[in-house]
Design a protein around this motif. Sequence first.
Motif, PDB file in Angstrom:
ATOM      1  N   GLY A 205       0.792  -1.217   0.000  1.00  0.00           N
ATOM      2  CA  GLY A 205       0.000   0.000   0.000  1.00  0.00           C
ATOM      3  C   GLY A 205       0.825   1.269   0.000  1.00  0.00           C
ATOM      4  N   ALA A 206       2.146   1.172  -0.042  1.00  0.00           N
ATOM      5  CA  ALA A 206       3.014   2.347  -0.072  1.00  0.00           C
ATOM      6  C   ALA A 206       3.426   2.635  -1.506  1.00  0.00           C
ATOM      7  CB  ALA A 206       4.247   2.126   0.795  1.00  0.00           C
ATOM      8  N   SER A 207       3.814   3.892  -1.777  1.00  0.00           N
ATOM      9  CA  SER A 207       4.270   4.270  -3.106  1.00  0.00           C
ATOM     10  C   SER A 207       5.731   3.882  -3.284  1.00  0.00           C
ATOM     11  CB  SER A 207       4.072   5.768  -3.310  1.00  0.00           C
ATOM     12  OG  SER A 207       4.898   6.492  -2.409  1.00  0.00           O
ATOM     13  N   LYS A 208       6.188   4.005  -4.532  1.00  0.00           N
ATOM     14  CA  LYS A 208       7.587   3.689  -4.821  1.00  0.00           C
ATOM     15  C   LYS A 208       8.514   4.688  -4.138  1.00  0.00           C
ATOM     16  CE  LYS A 208      10.588   2.386  -8.658  1.00  0.00           C
ATOM     17  NZ  LYS A 208      10.701   2.244 -10.135  1.00  0.00           N
ATOM     18  N   LEU A 209       8.050   5.933  -3.989  1.00  0.00           N
ATOM     19  CA  LEU A 209       8.852   6.941  -3.278  1.00  0.00           C
ATOM     20  C   LEU A 209       8.999   6.569  -1.813  1.00  0.00           C
ATOM     21  CD1 LEU A 209      10.293   9.651  -3.117  1.00  0.00           C
ATOM     22  CD2 LEU A 209       8.057  10.755  -2.848  1.00  0.00           C
ATOM     23  N   ASP A 210       7.912   6.152  -1.200  1.00  0.00           N
ATOM     24  CA  ASP A 210       7.989   5.734   0.201  1.00  0.00           C
ATOM     25  C   ASP A 210       8.889   4.512   0.348  1.00  0.00           C
ATOM     26  OD1 ASP A 210       6.259   7.766   0.844  1.00  0.00           O
ATOM     27  OD2 ASP A 210       4.469   6.496   0.631  1.00  0.00           O
ATOM     28  N   GLN A 211       8.794   3.595  -0.614  1.00  0.00           N
ATOM     29  CA  GLN A 211       9.634   2.400  -0.541  1.00  0.00           C
ATOM     30  C   GLN A 211      11.103   2.756  -0.718  1.00  0.00           C
ATOM     31  OE1 GLN A 211      11.253   0.627  -3.215  1.00  0.00           O
ATOM     32  NE2 GLN A 211      11.716  -1.251  -2.065  1.00  0.00           N
ATOM     33  N   ALA A 212      11.403   3.725  -1.607  1.00  0.00           N
ATOM     34  CA  ALA A 212      12.794   4.148  -1.807  1.00  0.00           C
ATOM     35  C   ALA A 212      13.327   4.843  -0.570  1.00  0.00           C
ATOM     36  CB  ALA A 212      12.882   5.064  -3.020  1.00  0.00           C
ATOM     37  N   ARG A 213      12.506   5.670   0.062  1.00  0.00           N
ATOM     38  CA  ARG A 213      12.941   6.337   1.291  1.00  0.00           C
ATOM     39  C   ARG A 213      13.225   5.313   2.387  1.00  0.00           C
ATOM     40  NH1 ARG A 213       8.383  11.175   1.252  1.00  0.00           N
ATOM     41  NH2 ARG A 213       9.484  12.588  -0.195  1.00  0.00           N
ATOM     42  N   GLY A 214      12.376   4.311   2.504  1.00  0.00           N
ATOM     43  CA  GLY A 214      12.626   3.274   3.499  1.00  0.00           C
ATOM     44  C   GLY A 214      13.882   2.479   3.188  1.00  0.00           C
ATOM     45  N   GLN A 215      14.118   2.186   1.917  1.00  0.00           N
ATOM     46  CA  GLN A 215      15.336   1.462   1.532  1.00  0.00           C
ATOM     47  C   GLN A 215      16.572   2.292   1.828  1.00  0.00           C
ATOM     48  OE1 GLN A 215      15.406   0.434  -2.598  1.00  0.00           O
ATOM     49  NE2 GLN A 215      17.295  -0.763  -2.445  1.00  0.00           N
ATOM     50  N   LEU A 216      16.487   3.618   1.598  1.00  0.00           N
ATOM     51  CA  LEU A 216      17.638   4.482   1.871  1.00  0.00           C
ATOM     52  C   LEU A 216      17.968   4.489   3.354  1.00  0.00           C
ATOM     53  CD1 LEU A 216      19.694   6.549   0.869  1.00  0.00           C
ATOM     54  CD2 LEU A 216      17.939   8.323   1.124  1.00  0.00           C
ATOM     55  N   ALA A 217      16.952   4.567   4.198  1.00  0.00           N
ATOM     56  CA  ALA A 217      17.191   4.547   5.643  1.00  0.00           C
ATOM     57  C   ALA A 217      17.805   3.213   6.069  1.00  0.00           C
ATOM     58  CB  ALA A 217      15.882   4.791   6.388  1.00  0.00           C
ATOM     59  N   THR A 218      17.344   2.110   5.472  1.00  0.00           N
ATOM     60  CA  THR A 218      17.909   0.797   5.813  1.00  0.00           C
ATOM     61  C   THR A 218      19.379   0.701   5.410  1.00  0.00           C
ATOM     62  OG1 THR A 218      15.717  -0.190   5.527  1.00  0.00           O
ATOM     63  CG2 THR A 218      17.599  -1.669   5.506  1.00  0.00           C
ATOM     64  N   LEU A 219      19.700   1.171   4.205  1.00  0.00           N
ATOM     65  CA  LEU A 219      21.091   1.115   3.745  1.00  0.00           C
ATOM     66  C   LEU A 219      22.014   1.974   4.600  1.00  0.00           C
ATOM     67  CD1 LEU A 219      20.575   1.201  -0.134  1.00  0.00           C
ATOM     68  CD2 LEU A 219      21.252  -0.744   1.262  1.00  0.00           C
ATOM     69  N   ARG A 220      21.533   3.123   5.005  1.00  0.00           N
ATOM     70  CA  ARG A 220      22.350   3.972   5.869  1.00  0.00           C
ATOM     71  C   ARG A 220      22.596   3.300   7.216  1.00  0.00           C
ATOM     72  NH1 ARG A 220      19.495   9.855   4.561  1.00  0.00           N
ATOM     73  NH2 ARG A 220      20.644  10.243   2.590  1.00  0.00           N
ATOM     74  N   LYS A 222      22.759   0.059   7.696  1.00  0.00           N
ATOM     75  CA  LYS A 222      23.731  -1.010   7.446  1.00  0.00           C
ATOM     76  C   LYS A 222      25.144  -0.452   7.284  1.00  0.00           C
ATOM     77  CE  LYS A 222      20.578  -4.302   5.247  1.00  0.00           C
ATOM     78  NZ  LYS A 222      20.284  -5.069   4.011  1.00  0.00           N
ATOM     79  N   LEU A 223      25.250   0.720   6.636  1.00  0.00           N
ATOM     80  CA  LEU A 223      26.574   1.329   6.455  1.00  0.00           C
ATOM     81  C   LEU A 223      27.198   1.692   7.802  1.00  0.00           C
ATOM     82  CD1 LEU A 223      28.759   2.467   4.593  1.00  0.00           C
ATOM     83  CD2 LEU A 223      27.447   4.608   4.490  1.00  0.00           C
ATOM     84  N   GLU A 224      26.381   2.240   8.705  1.00  0.00           N
ATOM     85  CA  GLU A 224      26.897   2.571  10.030  1.00  0.00           C
ATOM     86  C   GLU A 224      27.361   1.310  10.747  1.00  0.00           C
ATOM     87  OE1 GLU A 224      27.456   5.486  11.381  1.00  0.00           O
ATOM     88  OE2 GLU A 224      26.741   6.518   9.568  1.00  0.00           O
ATOM     89  N   ASP A 225      26.610   0.211  10.610  1.00  0.00           N
ATOM     90  CA  ASP A 225      27.020  -1.045  11.255  1.00  0.00           C
ATOM     91  C   ASP A 225      28.338  -1.562  10.666  1.00  0.00           C
ATOM     92  OD1 ASP A 225      24.753  -0.909  12.780  1.00  0.00           O
ATOM     93  OD2 ASP A 225      23.567  -2.242  11.476  1.00  0.00           O
ATOM     94  N   ILE A 322      31.509  -1.920   2.831  1.00  0.00           N
ATOM     95  CA  ILE A 322      31.262  -0.484   2.990  1.00  0.00           C
ATOM     96  C   ILE A 322      31.195   0.203   1.639  1.00  0.00           C
ATOM     97  CG2 ILE A 322      32.300   1.642   3.838  1.00  0.00           C
ATOM     98  CD1 ILE A 322      33.319   0.050   6.246  1.00  0.00           C
ATOM     99  N   ALA A 323      32.105  -0.161   0.745  1.00  0.00           N
ATOM    100  CA  ALA A 323      32.089   0.450  -0.586  1.00  0.00           C
ATOM    101  C   ALA A 323      30.798   0.114  -1.321  1.00  0.00           C
ATOM    102  CB  ALA A 323      33.299  -0.024  -1.375  1.00  0.00           C
ATOM    103  N   SER A 324      30.352  -1.146  -1.205  1.00  0.00           N
ATOM    104  CA  SER A 324      29.100  -1.541  -1.868  1.00  0.00           C
ATOM    105  C   SER A 324      27.906  -0.780  -1.319  1.00  0.00           C
ATOM    106  CB  SER A 324      28.891  -3.042  -1.703  1.00  0.00           C
ATOM    107  OG  SER A 324      27.649  -3.437  -2.272  1.00  0.00           O
ATOM    108  N   LEU A 325      27.820  -0.648   0.004  1.00  0.00           N
ATOM    109  CA  LEU A 325      26.713   0.090   0.611  1.00  0.00           C
ATOM    110  C   LEU A 325      26.725   1.556   0.208  1.00  0.00           C
ATOM    111  CD1 LEU A 325      26.668  -1.497   4.182  1.00  0.00           C
ATOM    112  CD2 LEU A 325      24.941  -1.773   2.402  1.00  0.00           C
ATOM    113  N   GLU A 326      27.906   2.145   0.153  1.00  0.00           N
ATOM    114  CA  GLU A 326      27.976   3.548  -0.259  1.00  0.00           C
ATOM    115  C   GLU A 326      27.495   3.725  -1.694  1.00  0.00           C
ATOM    116  OE1 GLU A 326      32.007   4.537   0.465  1.00  0.00           O
ATOM    117  OE2 GLU A 326      31.709   5.045   2.595  1.00  0.00           O
ATOM    118  N   ARG A 327      27.853   2.790  -2.565  1.00  0.00           N
ATOM    119  CA  ARG A 327      27.367   2.873  -3.937  1.00  0.00           C
ATOM    120  C   ARG A 327      25.849   2.729  -4.004  1.00  0.00           C
ATOM    121  NH1 ARG A 327      25.719  -0.783  -7.142  1.00  0.00           N
ATOM    122  NH2 ARG A 327      26.481  -2.445  -5.780  1.00  0.00           N
ATOM    123  N   GLN A 328      25.284   1.778  -3.244  1.00  0.00           N
ATOM    124  CA  GLN A 328      23.827   1.593  -3.228  1.00  0.00           C
ATOM    125  C   GLN A 328      23.119   2.834  -2.675  1.00  0.00           C
ATOM    126  OE1 GLN A 328      22.528  -2.118  -1.459  1.00  0.00           O
ATOM    127  NE2 GLN A 328      24.417  -3.166  -2.088  1.00  0.00           N
TER     128      GLN A 328
END
Length: 504
Positions: A205-220, A222-225, A322-328
């Motif tokens: 029920g979410a838009s692609k923009l909402d899904q992209a924002r959620g993916q960006l927060a998840t990747l960030r 993971k990068l911190e970890d 880390i390099a892969s996460l930064e690229r994503q």
Amino acid sequence: MDIGALIRRHLAAGWRHRWKALLLAWFVCGAGWIAVYKLPDIYQANARIYADVDAILGSVLRNIAVDGAPERQVETLQRTLLSRPNLERVIARTDLDLRVTDAASREALIDRLGREIRISPQTRSLFRIEYRDHDPRLAHAVVQTVINLFIEAATSQDRQQMQTARQFIATQLASYEAQLRAVEQKRAEFRARYIDLLPSENFGGASKLDQARGQLATLRGKLEDEKRKRGLLQEQLDATPATIAAAGGGGDPRLIAAERQLRDLLLRFTDQHPEVTATRAMIAELRAQGARSGGSAGRGGGTPNPLHEQIKLRLIDADAAIASLERQIRDVETEVERLENLLRTVPQLQAEYVNLNRDYDVLRKNYEELLARRESLQIAGAARTDADRVRLEVVEPPTVPITPVGPNRLLFATGVLLAGLGAGGALILLLVQLDRGFYTVHDLRKLGLPVLGAISSAQPVRRVGGAVAFAAGIALLLAAYGAVLAGGPALMAKLPDLVARLMA
């Protein structure tokens, strides 16, 4: 003049005109009684109908099919039976049309039929039909025609209403289907144009923009970890020697370093942590090697530290992650920025989408309800075809009446008698008011002349005889009334001669 004198004057004047009043009473009563018995007889035809409602089938179809409610159906038939079209059918099917000479007489006849044909419920399922007319055969024909119309309406009206309902449902379904197609086409075009910004069922029920924002927060996250993990690995690498020098009697220095490393790891991680598990495996391997070599040292000059090598490899893996996460993250940030720019160009996007969905939901709900009603109509139609919901039975068929039910000649004859006596009394009052004779001393004194006195009448016997004769006339009138009630129409034929003899 005092009250007593006034009363005596009126009595005296009234007694003087008594024969005129009696004659008028006889005339009114004679003419009235003749008119009463000249009234045509009224005959009443009646019948009773029993409406048998299938209650068992009705309870089975309740909340499943569109049930016509047989009880209400019978009530509707009762109320609509005397409608103008049905009354015109009654006139056409009987001899009542012979009484119609023009449009005005036809309207009057229809109005009279609507008032005089009575359909009264005796019980919940029993009805009585009544009609009165001067012709007994015509009264019977009218009641029989009404029964036939009642039975015809019970079988045809329900079918006609069912067919009308089916046509209406089919028309509405076609209209809603066309509207649904149009709205679905608009929704499809709208979603194709703004698919990246609209909610999707694939994304919960979410838009692609909402899904992209959620993916960006998840990747960030993971990068911190990964950065934190790389820092810990760097600290371990710095604390671990690259080589191990040979020493005697002091044990294997690799084993000592590995045990120290294990203690440090247990301070930060649990027993299930991968690094703890790997270090314990390495300690077990070193102990096995020491047992095989009998505690002897290796070659002189020191050996490479395997723990140092393992940590170094894990550090390299962490750098790659880390390099892969930064690229994503850079790719997702670019996509989010693109979608946000697109959203800013269409500020009313969400409102338009909500309106489209609301129109679509309303149309679909109405369409589904109409589909359900159509199925209910089909079931109800099958029930009416295969089973008799309302079975009409003529319990008491109409018969040609023999004995008249009206008019009420006893009541009318009594009314004529009272009217005759009242007419006589009214005539006396009128003549008394118009009489200018002198009946008392006070009447003479009104002339303005002196009155010395009054002399009483010397004929009391004659006055008594007149009273007896007047009473006899009243008695004969009452006797004639009794004879009228007892003799009936036979006496009416002789009544004119009898009145003429009495007056003579």
